[in-house]
Design a protein around this motif. Structure first.
Motif, PDB file in Angstrom:
ATOM      1  N   THR A 149       0.861  -1.175   0.000  1.00 13.36           N
ATOM      2  CA  THR A 149       0.000   0.000   0.000  1.00 13.36           C
ATOM      3  C   THR A 149       0.899   1.228   0.000  1.00 13.36           C
ATOM      4  N   VAL A 150       0.571   2.174  -0.853  1.00 15.20           N
ATOM      5  CA  VAL A 150       1.250   3.464  -0.866  1.00 15.20           C
ATOM      6  C   VAL A 150       0.277   4.478  -0.266  1.00 15.20           C
ATOM      7  N   VAL A 151       0.785   5.294   0.642  1.00 17.44           N
ATOM      8  CA  VAL A 151      -0.052   6.320   1.259  1.00 17.44           C
ATOM      9  C   VAL A 151       0.641   7.674   1.076  1.00 17.44           C
ATOM     10  N   GLU A 152      -0.111   8.626   0.529  1.00 18.13           N
ATOM     11  CA  GLU A 152       0.368   9.997   0.384  1.00 18.13           C
ATOM     12  C   GLU A 152      -0.171  10.795   1.565  1.00 18.13           C
ATOM     13  N   TRP A 153       0.684  11.662   2.157  1.00 18.45           N
ATOM     14  CA  TRP A 153       0.294  12.351   3.371  1.00 18.45           C
ATOM     15  C   TRP A 153       0.957  13.712   3.512  1.00 18.45           C
ATOM     16  N   TYR A 154       0.452  14.483   4.495  1.00 19.23           N
ATOM     17  CA  TYR A 154       1.020  15.757   4.924  1.00 19.23           C
ATOM     18  C   TYR A 154       1.376  15.608   6.399  1.00 19.23           C
ATOM     19  N   PHE A 155       2.593  16.052   6.768  1.00 21.02           N
ATOM     20  CA  PHE A 155       3.111  15.869   8.117  1.00 21.02           C
ATOM     21  C   PHE A 155       3.565  17.215   8.672  1.00 21.02           C
TER      22      PHE A 155
END
Length: 123
Positions: free
Chosen positions: A75-81
């Motif tokens: 699974t690839v997850v795109e995020w903001y941190f």
């Protein structure tokens, strides 16, 4: 796929809440975790040590998921941190490549970051 997404969400929330109690169910004991700037943690014990150490000096302010992409056992997850660490606030966009075992525990996680703000250099 829903169970994998739920595990990733639980993991992100564990940082926001500074609560490592769920990590032993989310990660395989032989986890290999590579951070976006180079450090690599091998084994659940090392991952827990890093979690505790980081959270004594920092706070995750936001870890927002933008999207999931599933392919086989990955699974690839795109995020903001967004975070505060040693009294410095910063944020970046990122992507994690997450590999799961047959029990839907994470066996490998590789983070990649994209600095913000993004800009167009040819304007």
């Amino acid at each position: 796929m829903i169970e994998r997404e739920q595990r990733i969400r639980q993991y992100f929330d564990s940082w926001i809440n500074k609560d490592n109690s769920i990590l032993s169910t989310i990660f395989d004991p032989n986890i290999v975790y590579t951070e976006s700037y180079g450090p690599q943690y091998r084994g659940l014990g090392t991952l827990l040590l890093w979690f505790e150490d980081w959270n004594t000096r920092g706070t995750v302010l936001s870890w927002t998921i933008k999207q999931f992409i599933h392919q086989g056992h990955m699974t690839v997850v795109e995020w903001y941190f967004k975070y505060e660490y040693d009294a410095v606030n910063d944020a970046f966009d990122g992507v994690s490549i997450v590999e799961f075992n047959a029990e839907n525990q994470i066996v490998s996680l590789k983070e990649f970051q994209s600095k913000i703000p993004h800009y167009y250099p040819y304007s």
